[in-house]
Design a protein around this motif. Structure first.
Motif, mmCIF file in Angstrom:
data_model
loop_
_atom_site.group_PDB
_atom_site.id
_atom_site.type_symbol
_atom_site.label_atom_id
_atom_site.label_comp_id
_atom_site.label_asym_id
_atom_site.label_seq_id
_atom_site.Cartn_x
_atom_site.Cartn_y
_atom_site.Cartn_z
ATOM 1 N N ARG A 89 26.781 16.758 -16.600
ATOM 2 C CA ARG A 89 26.800 16.539 -18.055
ATOM 3 C C ARG A 89 27.613 17.634 -18.748
ATOM 4 O O ARG A 89 28.378 17.370 -19.675
ATOM 5 C CB ARG A 89 25.371 16.511 -18.588
ATOM 6 N N ARG A 90 27.428 18.843 -18.288
ATOM 7 C CA ARG A 90 28.156 19.956 -18.905
ATOM 8 C C ARG A 90 29.644 19.882 -18.573
ATOM 9 O O ARG A 90 30.498 20.087 -19.448
ATOM 10 C CB ARG A 90 27.563 21.284 -18.429
ATOM 11 N N ARG A 148 31.541 17.351 -20.616
ATOM 12 C CA ARG A 148 31.839 17.777 -21.979
ATOM 13 C C ARG A 148 32.916 18.858 -22.018
ATOM 14 O O ARG A 148 33.801 18.843 -22.879
ATOM 15 C CB ARG A 148 30.567 18.274 -22.661
ATOM 16 N N GLU A 149 32.839 19.824 -21.102
ATOM 17 C CA GLU A 149 33.736 20.970 -21.175
ATOM 18 C C GLU A 149 35.081 20.724 -20.494
ATOM 19 O O GLU A 149 36.093 21.292 -20.890
ATOM 20 C CB GLU A 149 33.055 22.205 -20.568
ATOM 21 N N CYS A 177 36.113 17.479 -19.953
ATOM 22 C CA CYS A 177 36.521 16.206 -20.552
ATOM 23 C C CYS A 177 37.107 15.248 -19.517
ATOM 24 O O CYS A 177 36.617 15.167 -18.395
ATOM 25 C CB CYS A 177 37.498 16.463 -21.700
#
Length: 481
Positions: free
Chosen positions: A246-247, A250-251, A253
């Motif tokens: 999940r991280r 987001r980071e 992309c």
């Protein structure tokens, strides 16, 4: 084989040879054998003949000949499928139609970011050819040195890059198909936007040859990712792997191209298959993630990976990690993921699953399913690994060493029932990327809603009313015994 069956087959073979050129028709049992045995060697069948056309017109002629003779057709690409979709189940009335000779790359257009390729082209060869033009076809499978584009499209293959580029369905722009009556449907457009009604190519993607024979496809290409960062990470649990994904999503992309999870046993299995494979870590960890980000142009991929890993290690989400310093090191890291499959095969026949569940429930499913298998079959070993980013887990079950073939088969049958029972509670799918074929047909039909069955049956009856295309694959349609 009974004499009357042999005589019927001989008559059908003679008719095929008379209608088609002898170069196309294989009838020698020894030559036919490799087309009638599945990739793992678990199942061996037979066929009236194997047809090997060289052109789309040859395919059309072969389909018409089979239709006139009352023969059913089992289309086949590289024969690397895992669900028996390309293996005959009625040898006395079926032919294998192999696309292996139709392997041409008709066109690569770097300016249009597209290519047109025949169905028998080997995936790795296509990837190499487009790379020569600084382009990239992102479909990536363990069998890419053997599997064919037509089979990839017919099964809607997945692989390690789905989280960034999608399933094969999302990489296809158009296709050419020979329909069950021998008609050629030419839809080899490379248009990205074409909203003229129903998108007909989608009918054949994932249909596993039950509606027609795919002879060529037009596909999307991407700029070649000349920057790739690969990291193998040690974590405390699969739950932490989900948090890490999940991280990373987001980071990092859309630059993240692969995110695979593996258990500690993966390293044992991989080294059983590749004994000299160097271990990347000094210690053992409860869970591992193989992560890759890639790109081209002005993005600094190496810096992005280092900054991302610095943050997650500082926060304690990752215990240990290694970033590949070269392409050779990256290849070695991927060999653990690929080699574990060979290691499982070396231990003998085992249960292979291809399951998808909602991403947020992946860790819970693995826990519950492995526990259920342990309780039902305490002597068996569960091996769970797969693609975190798309909720796809391969939960395999290995019978104990020394099990007889009958004992192993009984354990595999029981394990499948146990895992599917848990899966049903999670509203998951019995096939994330391998297809249905013949191997999963009963499980598929058991879970098929009446409305979906009615639609599939209507579609089959409309396109293939004689039921000649790959009968017995996916669904037991009316009129097929």
């Amino acid at each position: 084989m009974r004499a009357d069956v042999i005589n019927i087959s001989a008559g059908l073979q003679a008719s095929l040879c008379a209608t088609l050129t002898s170069d196309i028709v294989l009838t020698d049992p020894d030559e036919i054998l490799r087309f009638c045995r599945d990739w793992h060697g678990d199942v061996t069948s037979g066929a009236v003949a194997v047809l090997r056309p060289r052109t789309t017109e040859d395919v059309a002629a072969a389909v018409r000949a089979c239709h006139d003779l009352g023969l059913s057709i089992v289309p086949q690409g590289g024969n690397t499928g895992l669900v028996l979709g390309g293996i005959p189940d009625k040898p006395g009335s079926q032919v294998v139609l192999s696309l292996e000779r139709m392997a041409a790359i008709r066109n690569i257009d770097a300016d249009d970011f597209s290519a047109v390729v025949e169905a028998g082209c080997i995936l790795s060869e296509l990837k190499d050819r487009v790379a020569e033009k600084d382009m990239y076809f992102p479909l990536a499978l363990g069998a890419q040195g053997s599997c064919c584009i037509g089979g990839n499209v017919s099964t809607n293959a997945g692989g390690i890059n789905v989280l960034r580029y999608g399933m094969t369905r999302e990489l296809v722009l158009g296709m050419e198909v020979v329909l069950p009556d021998g008609t050629i449907f030419n839809g080899l457009s490379t248009l990205r936007k074409d909203n003229r009604g129903i998108d007909l190519k989608q009918l054949f993607i994932g249909a596993e040859g039950t509606l027609g024979v795919i002879t060529a496809v037009s596909i999307k290409l991407m700029p070649f990712p000349d920057q790739v960062a690969t990291a193998l990470l040690g974590l405390n649990s699969l739950e932490d792997a989900i948090k890490l994904y999940r991280r990373a999503r987001r980071e990092c992309c859309d630059l993240m191209s692969a995110f695979e999870f593996m258990p500690p046993l993966a390293f044992v299995l991989a080294r059983e298959a590749i004994p000299d494979l160097p271990m990347p870590f000094a210690g053992d960890y409860p869970a591992y993630v193989l992560m890759e980000i890639s790109g081209s142009g002005l993005v600094d991929i190496a810096d992005l990976m280092e900054r991302f890993l610095g943050g997650v290690m500082e926060d304690g989400l990752v215990i240990d990690g290694v970033i590949a310093a070269s392409q050779a090191q990256a290849r070695n890291l991927w060999l653990f993921r690929e080699g574990m499959n060979e290691g499982q095969a070396k231990r003998g026949r085992h249960m292979r699953t291809d399951i998808s569940v909602p991403l947020y429930r992946l860790a819970d499913f693995v826990r519950d399913a492995e526990q259920a298998v342990s309780e039902a079959l305490p002597d068996c070993i569960s091996v769970s690994y797969g693609h975190v980013g798309d909720g796809n887990v391969h939960l395999n079950v290995l019978p104990p060493s020394g099990s007889s073939p009958d004992e192993a088969a009984a354990m595999i049958y029981k394990a499948k029932a146990v895992v599917n029972r848990v899966l049903d509670g999670y509203n998951g799918s019995i096939s994330a990327e391998h297809g249905i074929g013949r191997l999963k047909r009963a499980d598929f039909e058991e879970r098929l809603a009446p409305s979906r069955r009615a639609l599939l049956t209507a579609l089959k009856q409309a396109i293939d009313p004689s039921m000649v295309m790959n009968p017995g694959c996916q669904l037991n349609f009316p009129g097929i015994s």
